[in-house]
Structures are given as C-alpha cells and as structure tokens.
Design a protein around this motif. Sequence first.
Motif, PDB file in Angstrom:
ATOM      1  N   ARG A 218     -11.947 -12.874  15.862  1.00 50.24           N
ATOM      2  CA  ARG A 218     -11.068 -11.807  16.342  1.00 50.24           C
ATOM      3  C   ARG A 218     -11.851 -10.913  17.294  1.00 50.24           C
ATOM      4  O   ARG A 218     -13.092 -10.961  17.337  1.00 50.24           O
ATOM      5  N   LYS A 219     -11.132 -10.122  18.055  1.00 51.43           N
ATOM      6  CA  LYS A 219     -11.778  -9.217  18.984  1.00 51.43           C
ATOM      7  C   LYS A 219     -12.635  -8.195  18.248  1.00 51.43           C
ATOM      8  O   LYS A 219     -12.219  -7.640  17.225  1.00 51.43           O
ATOM      9  N   SER A 220     -13.822  -7.958  18.766  1.00 57.01           N
ATOM     10  CA  SER A 220     -14.714  -6.964  18.183  1.00 57.01           C
ATOM     11  C   SER A 220     -14.376  -5.590  18.738  1.00 57.01           C
ATOM     12  O   SER A 220     -13.634  -5.453  19.709  1.00 57.01           O
ATOM     13  N   LYS A 223     -15.417  -4.709  23.282  1.00 61.25           N
ATOM     14  CA  LYS A 223     -14.412  -5.571  23.903  1.00 61.25           C
ATOM     15  C   LYS A 223     -15.007  -6.806  24.555  1.00 61.25           C
ATOM     16  O   LYS A 223     -14.308  -7.779  24.826  1.00 61.25           O
ATOM     17  N   THR A 224     -16.323  -6.790  24.803  1.00 61.25           N
ATOM     18  CA  THR A 224     -16.957  -7.942  25.454  1.00 61.25           C
ATOM     19  C   THR A 224     -17.350  -9.017  24.457  1.00 61.25           C
ATOM     20  O   THR A 224     -17.844 -10.071  24.855  1.00 61.25           O
ATOM     21  N   LEU A 226     -16.727 -11.112  20.363  1.00 57.56           N
ATOM     22  CA  LEU A 226     -15.840 -11.515  19.289  1.00 57.56           C
ATOM     23  C   LEU A 226     -16.542 -11.292  17.951  1.00 57.56           C
ATOM     24  O   LEU A 226     -17.775 -11.245  17.886  1.00 57.56           O
ATOM     25  N   GLU A 276     -21.207 -10.374  15.240  1.00 58.28           N
ATOM     26  CA  GLU A 276     -20.663 -10.264  16.587  1.00 58.28           C
ATOM     27  C   GLU A 276     -21.284 -11.329  17.478  1.00 58.28           C
ATOM     28  O   GLU A 276     -22.511 -11.528  17.459  1.00 58.28           O
ATOM     29  N   GLU A 279     -18.073 -14.530  23.431  1.00 54.29           N
ATOM     30  CA  GLU A 279     -16.929 -15.442  23.363  1.00 54.29           C
ATOM     31  C   GLU A 279     -17.278 -16.845  23.849  1.00 54.29           C
ATOM     32  O   GLU A 279     -16.878 -17.836  23.238  1.00 54.29           O
TER      33      GLU A 279
END
Length: 304
Positions: A218-220, A223-224, A226, A276, A279
């Motif tokens: 999912r998005k962390s 924003k850069t 996952l 983290e 992507e």
Amino acid sequence: MKVSAQLCVFLLYGTFPSIQAEKHSLYYIYTGLSKLVDLPGIYEFTAMGLLDDRQIDYYNSKEKRKIPTQPWMKEKMQEDYWEKGTQSRKSKEQWFNVNVHILINRMRHNESDLHVIQRRVGCEVEQQGDEVKFLKGVSEYGYDGEDFLSFDDKESQWVAPVDTALPTKRKWDNVPILNQYTKGYLEKECVDWLNKFREYGDEELRKTSPPDVHVFLRKSNDKTKLEFTCLATGFYPKDVTMIIRKNNTSLPEDQNESTGIRPNHDGSYQLRKSVEIMEEEKDEYDCFVSHRTLEKPIVFKWGN
C-alpha cells in the motif's frame, strides 16, 4: 547448486526445524487494584494460570473460587486441588489488598487515585524428545505498570530496579529460607506442575496450527514509497520466525515495524511486519516464515 529450504534454516539459525526443541511455560498472573472500578469484568483482585499461554484456571474477588478454564483441568484435577487453590488465592488476595496500600504510602501517591500491583511467577522449560531441561524461573512484581522487584534465580536474591523497592529487597533477602523456597519452587515444584499439566492436557495442548501467510502493498506516508507488509496468522504454538528479505537477503530488524506476536480470539496467534520500499523494487522483496508445523519454510512474494 540448489539449496533446500531446510538447509537455509540451518544456515540461518544453526538447527533444522525437525530437530528443534520445544519450549513450554507455566505462569501465574496476579493483579490487585487499590479500589473497586465500576467496569464489567474488572475486579479488585484477579488471578489466572497460563500453560503455554493458554489459560487453565481463574479466580476473582467477586466469585472467590478458583475454577478450571480447560475441560481437561476440570476432569483431571480432584476437588481438593480446587479447594486448596481457592484458599491460597484468598490469602493472596488479602496480601495484595494490604500491600498495594503500603506501596501507595511509600510512593507518596494519592489514595483516591487508582493504583495497581501485579505479580508474575512461573517457569519455562525446553523439551527435546523425553528430556526436559529447566530454562528459567520468574518471580517479579510491578507497580502501576512499572517494574518494581524481581527474583534473580541464579544468585538467589531479589533485584530492585527502583529505590523505593530497596526496603522490600533488604527485608526479603534477610530471610534466606524465603529465597531458598522461591528458588526451589521455580526450579522444581513449578516444573513438576508444568510437566503434570502437559501430561493431563496432552491431546489438547499438542494441537498445532500452521501459519496462514499474506503479503500486502500500500502507499506509504512517504508518497515516493510503498509499504510492504507480511502477515502470518492462525498459528499455534506462538513461536514463529518471520523475516522480510530483499533479493534473498534478510533485512535488519531495526528496519522493520513489527506488531509483535499477538493472540487471536480462537487461541491462535498472529504477527505482522512492515517495511518501506521503492515501488520499482517491489518484486525484489519476499516474506520468509518458519514454524514448527511446517515441513519447510514458506516464502511469499507480492503477487503469489
């Protein structure tokens, strides 16, 4: 050369899963409150026994009876066991009622506030085949959620992590027979009861359940990146190994966020770890899970 999963575990931990020793524990937890709290299920005094993290008996200051919480405990233990246990728990209830107020005065705390005194006592063993080896004994006290006093089993003396516990440490250490009894209980009597209970509840306690493993992306908050999450759930017993890896190399534990092993409502356990990642690197990560119920570890990647 192809390396087997079992050999991977051997290289990582020095033992094969098939020959790993089992760890077992018996603990008793006592909790005393300084005053009655008007909340359901909360009592001035409670006590419970935990065998391999499963509750086997229970007592509270309302019912004032030590009762079995496992069918095999009710079946195997005679009535006089529960009668003697009830009297013992009543005595401990009185001790907690007195000493919680002694500590409040010593700490110079307000009597009108809620304060809590707790005790955990018990033992852990390691079993390999028919051989049972004593690992450690624990007898410790806490006050308002902080460590207050603990017994050093090897040195046969009490350890005071806070200055306010020093008077109690000195008093108890000046009674050698008390420390001898505590050491004897932890190393011998507790282990005997642990073995006896495990023998009585053998069929139920030997029920095992393998982990159900899932991987999520999912998005962390960044924003850069996952968030790569590994979840293992539904396993019993609770000892499990979970490693998040990148290109088959284990990530340092300090890079992971972990929930720690938590209980499920059905008596099984769950563990979740997250890290983290970039992507574009998501295919380089996997989740490695090893548990005694598995013939070989589970290796799970995103998209499996």
